[in-house]
Design an enzyme around this catalytic site. Sequence first.
Site, PDB file in Angstrom:
ATOM      1  N   ASP A  72       0.828  -1.380   0.129  1.00  0.00           N
ATOM      2  CA  ASP A  72       0.068  -0.101   0.065  1.00  0.00           C
ATOM      3  C   ASP A  72       0.829   1.316   0.204  1.00  0.00           C
ATOM      4  O   ASP A  72       2.262   1.189   0.191  1.00  0.00           O
ATOM      5  CB  ASP A  72      -0.990   0.015   1.343  1.00  0.00           C
ATOM      6  CG  ASP A  72      -0.365  -0.409   2.650  1.00  0.00           C
ATOM      7  OD1 ASP A  72       0.866  -0.375   2.632  1.00  0.00           O
ATOM      8  OD2 ASP A  72      -0.902  -1.249   3.424  1.00  0.00           O
ATOM      9  N   GLU A 141      -7.816  -4.208  14.410  1.00  0.00           N
ATOM     10  CA  GLU A 141      -9.106  -4.562  14.168  1.00  0.00           C
ATOM     11  C   GLU A 141      -9.327  -5.453  13.024  1.00  0.00           C
ATOM     12  O   GLU A 141     -10.286  -5.689  12.532  1.00  0.00           O
ATOM     13  CB  GLU A 141      -9.918  -3.298  13.712  1.00  0.00           C
ATOM     14  CG  GLU A 141      -9.904  -2.262  15.114  1.00  0.00           C
ATOM     15  CD  GLU A 141     -10.865  -1.157  14.873  1.00  0.00           C
ATOM     16  OE1 GLU A 141     -11.295  -0.914  13.504  1.00  0.00           O
ATOM     17  OE2 GLU A 141     -10.968  -0.369  15.825  1.00  0.00           O
TER      18      GLU A 141
END
Length: 252
Positions: A72, A141
């Site tokens: 990314d 998460e």
Amino acid sequence: MKQATFSSAEDASQYLADYIINKINNFKPTPSTPFVLGLPTGSSPEGIYARIIQAYKDGRVSFKNVVTFNMDEYLGLAPSNEQSYHYFMYDKLFNHIDIPKENINILNGLTKNVEQECADYEAKIKKYGKIHLFLGGLGPEGHLAFNEAGSTRDSRTREVELVESTIKANCRFFNNDLNKVPKSALSVGISTILDNSDEIALIVLGENKKFALDKTINGRKNDPQYPSSYLQDHAKVLIVCDNAAAGLKSKL
């Protein structure tokens, strides 16, 4: 899915660094048949990169015939920006090993054509056939790269809007100023990782990753709320973690 748990982050990092080095050496890459390696950014892989650099300096591994694809990059940050993932990768790894610059692939956060940039990245991965080993991290998460909650199994490289928890988690790198954190990024998708990788290895360190690690291994399979649960759908996944992430108490 296999799990290797170590008493310390240092031992976990050493194990995975050696694992990567052995994979490259056993593959015996050549210019026409390079070893293709997926790479993450973030604090978790830093220990791995430091140990790989030392192994290179010790003559234990060469990256002359290794091709890398990063996961990314922030949109809007130049490669010279110290918070860009371009800068991170060169600072933490590429500047210190013998990898040819043309073998390094990182998404362009300054692209004027996001769709074309993402399509070209997917095409380049496909050109090499397979990523032999994809090293990844794990968000608190359960996100992989910038694949946030709600990411679909068939997602590919694309622009993603960063959720508030990710922006807050990353603001420590931007002088704790939420306004300085980019609000979107380019990221490989779940399909990009799962369908193009022979093997996936995750480095998971620290107590703040315990929840995500549990969801990855024991949670509902292919749960969009926790993108790392999609890893249960892959034939060869190695998770390397420390006791803190595994929820174990270290022995004194």
